[in-house]
Design a protein around this motif. Structure first.
Motif, mmCIF file in Angstrom:
data_model
loop_
_atom_site.group_PDB
_atom_site.id
_atom_site.type_symbol
_atom_site.label_atom_id
_atom_site.label_comp_id
_atom_site.label_asym_id
_atom_site.label_seq_id
_atom_site.Cartn_x
_atom_site.Cartn_y
_atom_site.Cartn_z
ATOM 1 N N ALA A 175 0.864 -1.177 0.000
ATOM 2 C CA ALA A 175 0.000 0.000 0.000
ATOM 3 C C ALA A 175 0.900 1.226 0.000
ATOM 4 C CB ALA A 175 -0.906 0.005 1.222
ATOM 5 N N GLU A 176 0.472 2.285 -0.732
ATOM 6 C CA GLU A 176 1.328 3.465 -0.835
ATOM 7 C C GLU A 176 0.893 4.602 0.084
ATOM 8 O OE1 GLU A 176 1.254 4.931 -4.807
ATOM 9 O OE2 GLU A 176 -0.936 5.059 -4.918
ATOM 10 N N ASP A 177 -0.277 4.449 0.721
ATOM 11 C CA ASP A 177 -0.733 5.494 1.646
ATOM 12 C C ASP A 177 -1.529 4.852 2.787
ATOM 13 O OD1 ASP A 177 -3.373 4.992 0.675
ATOM 14 O OD2 ASP A 177 -3.016 6.387 -0.975
ATOM 15 N N SER A 178 -1.845 5.661 3.798
ATOM 16 C CA SER A 178 -2.511 5.135 4.991
ATOM 17 C C SER A 178 -3.939 4.686 4.708
ATOM 18 C CB SER A 178 -2.519 6.192 6.098
ATOM 19 O OG SER A 178 -3.275 7.326 5.702
ATOM 20 N N ALA A 179 -4.640 5.395 3.826
ATOM 21 C CA ALA A 179 -6.042 5.067 3.564
ATOM 22 C C ALA A 179 -6.179 3.642 3.029
ATOM 23 C CB ALA A 179 -6.642 6.071 2.583
ATOM 24 N N SER A 180 -5.374 3.314 2.022
ATOM 25 C CA SER A 180 -5.463 1.964 1.439
ATOM 26 C C SER A 180 -4.947 0.912 2.427
ATOM 27 C CB SER A 180 -4.677 1.891 0.129
ATOM 28 O OG SER A 180 -3.337 2.319 0.309
ATOM 29 N N ALA A 181 -3.941 1.278 3.229
ATOM 30 C CA ALA A 181 -3.396 0.341 4.215
ATOM 31 C C ALA A 181 -4.440 0.015 5.291
ATOM 32 C CB ALA A 181 -2.142 0.922 4.856
ATOM 33 N N LEU A 182 -5.074 1.048 5.829
ATOM 34 C CA LEU A 182 -6.078 0.836 6.879
ATOM 35 C C LEU A 182 -7.274 0.060 6.345
ATOM 36 C CD1 LEU A 182 -5.908 4.335 8.611
ATOM 37 C CD2 LEU A 182 -5.162 2.158 9.587
ATOM 38 N N ARG A 183 -7.622 0.311 5.074
ATOM 39 C CA ARG A 183 -8.734 -0.431 4.466
ATOM 40 C C ARG A 183 -8.402 -1.915 4.378
ATOM 41 N NH1 ARG A 183 -8.806 1.935 0.051
ATOM 42 N NH2 ARG A 183 -7.823 0.357 -1.278
ATOM 43 N N ARG A 184 -7.193 -2.258 3.913
ATOM 44 C CA ARG A 184 -6.806 -3.656 3.781
ATOM 45 C C ARG A 184 -6.704 -4.333 5.157
ATOM 46 N NH1 ARG A 184 -8.149 -6.711 1.207
ATOM 47 N NH2 ARG A 184 -6.358 -8.115 1.015
ATOM 48 N N LEU A 185 -6.263 -3.571 6.157
ATOM 49 C CA LEU A 185 -6.150 -4.139 7.509
ATOM 50 C C LEU A 185 -7.520 -4.400 8.125
ATOM 51 C CD1 LEU A 185 -3.163 -2.013 8.866
ATOM 52 C CD2 LEU A 185 -3.169 -4.489 8.513
ATOM 53 N N LYS A 186 -8.528 -3.670 7.675
ATOM 54 C CA LYS A 186 -9.894 -3.958 8.115
ATOM 55 C C LYS A 186 -10.445 -5.185 7.414
ATOM 56 C CE LYS A 186 -11.678 0.561 9.580
ATOM 57 N NZ LYS A 186 -12.658 1.644 9.298
#
Length: 456
Positions: free
Chosen positions: A30-41
């Motif tokens: 993931a290149e940013d926090s938004a996509s990272a947090l989404r995948r972690l959910k």
């Protein structure tokens, strides 16, 4: 492992992914926090690699968001040399570790090995928590909760003294016969104290040899005795900040008593085989069925240790001295076991009640519990009769045949005891073959005994 790489630099994402995949791991990026947090959910990842400088975003804030979603998430921080101090701050905020750029394959493998070990520890912790919860549930459903009140004035005064002292750090000594509920009362003292959220750790003093007991209490270091293959912490360390309950302390070997005294007086101890003095902050509750004052007089228990333990001392009276509580406890047990077995039992008949009141209950609550559980299983009617209770309890109460069950050890002949027992077994055994099996004899011997006692 399943790994998520969060970094705004494509080259870092690519090279790290290739290195991890070559080791057999599944990797997403993931290149940013938004996509990272989404995948972690959406998915569970064993490990997250997070860049401390994520474009315009503050990696520390992203870390906090990740851990807010999942406090157990393992997060390793990517950091440049100039920001190592910030990476240390990240570990203080809950990051698992940090990895300085540029890093070598060996450094990456070291992080993975450490993460794998941490994962195993997490799994073990969860398993232990589940086991503890299962044991608590099992204990809750294996017996009705003990009522910490008494209709007996003496017992009620003892309990009130004990629970008034619960909020203090003072040592507590609980005296009483076996089976009076001393260990349950000790746990209740802990639960009513300021330490209720801290550990409650039990050590049974008679259950181990002197050497093993000392190790269990204080711990040992590798090589301190035969079989000591690694350093081990003792129960004193496990109970740190909470309560250490020493059950049957009257059985504590003389050799260990000075070390326990030191723990009480100086709040210090040493592991077996180690010269390093360690501090301890535990509250001691002890229990025994022994007369410790008599043991002190006989020089089998240290006088100074006795006085240290005896700051708050209570004696739990035996069940035979608490007749007003006896029937209430019996009814509580009966209600519990009847409900557990799906049986409708409306208390005790007069003969059953008299049997309860006449018996001396040498095993106290433990014996009462077992007797009522047995009666709830075997009762034929809707009330517990004397004959439904174990023979020692039903003694001297008329049986269904009109005779009195003899007291074992009383002034009765062997013939009288044998005849009474034989008649009662024949009364409820389904067949003669079953009766013979219960009595441990063959049918021919049973026939001769029946003829001898006029039971044909």
């Amino acid at each position: 492992m399943d790994i998520l790489i969060v970094d705004d630099e494509q080259s870092i994402r690519l090279t790290t992914s290739l290195a991890l995949e070559s080791e057999g791991h599944y990797v997403e990026t993931a290149e940013d926090s938004a996509s990272a947090l989404r995948r972690l959910k959406e998915e569970d990842f064993n490990l997250v690699f997070l860049d401390l400088r994520l474009g315009d975003e503050d990696g520390l804030k992203v870390l906090q968001e990740v851990l807010k979603q999942n406090p157990r998430q393992l997060v390793t921080i990517f950091t440049a040399h100039a920001s190592v101090s910030t990476a240390v701050k990240a570990t203080q905020l809950g990051a698992f570790d940090y990895l300085e750029k540029p890093f070598t394959p060996d450094q990456l493998r070291a992080i993975l090995a450490k993460a794998h070990k941490a994962m195993q520890t997490q799994v073990e912790v969860v398993r232990l928590q589940e086991t503890v919860q299962e044991l608590k549930t099992e204990a809750k459903h294996s017996s009705p909760p003990l009522q910490f009140r008494s209709d007996d004035e003496r017992t009620q005064l003892e309990l009130e003294t004990l629970f008034r002292a619960a909020a203090s750090p003072a040592s507590v000594l609980i005296l009483g016969e076996s089976g009076t509920g001393k260990s349950v009362i000790a746990k209740e003292v802990h639960d009513r104290s300021h330490l209720r959220d801290k550990p409650f750790v039990t050590v049974s003093c008679p259950s181990l040899s002197k050497e093993l007991l000392e190790s269990v209490l204080f711990g040992h270091i590798k090589g301190s005795f035969t079989g000591a293959i690694k350093d081990t912490w003792g129960k004193v360390h496990v109970a740190e900040g909470g309560t250490l309950f020493l059950d049957e302390i009257g059985e504590l070997p003389m050799e260990i008593q000075p070390k326990l005294l030191r723990l009480l007086q100086e709040r210090e101890y040493e592991r077996l085989g180690e010269n390093k003095v360690r501090e301890s902050n535990v509250r001691i509750i002890a229990a025994t069925n022994r007369d410790l004052a008599a043991n002190v007089a006989a020089r089998t228990f240290r006088e100074d240790l006795y006085y240290r333990l005896n700051v708050i001392s209570v004696t739990v009276p035996p069940l035979r001295e608490r007749r007003s509580d006896l029937v209430r406890f019996a009814n509580d047990y009966l209600s519990f076991f009847g409900s557990q077995m799906g049986r409708k039992i409306d208390g005790f008949s007069e003969s059953g009640r008299q049997a309860l009141l006449r018996h001396s209950w040498p095993g106290n609550l433990r014996e009462l519990r077992n007797a009522i559980e047995r009666a709830a299983i075997l009762a034929r009617g809707t009330k517990i009769e004397a004959e439904d209770l174990p023979i020692p309890v039903a003694a001297e109460v008329p049986t269904a045949s009109g005779t009195a069950a003899p007291v074992i050890g009383g002034e009765y002949s062997i013939d009288h005891i044998e005849q009474t027992h034989l008649r009662e077994v024949l009364r409820w055994a389904p067949t003669l073959q079953d009766a013979a099996a219960i009595l441990g004899i063959d049918k021919a011997t049973l026939y001769r005994k029946r003829k001898r006692f006029g039971m044909d």
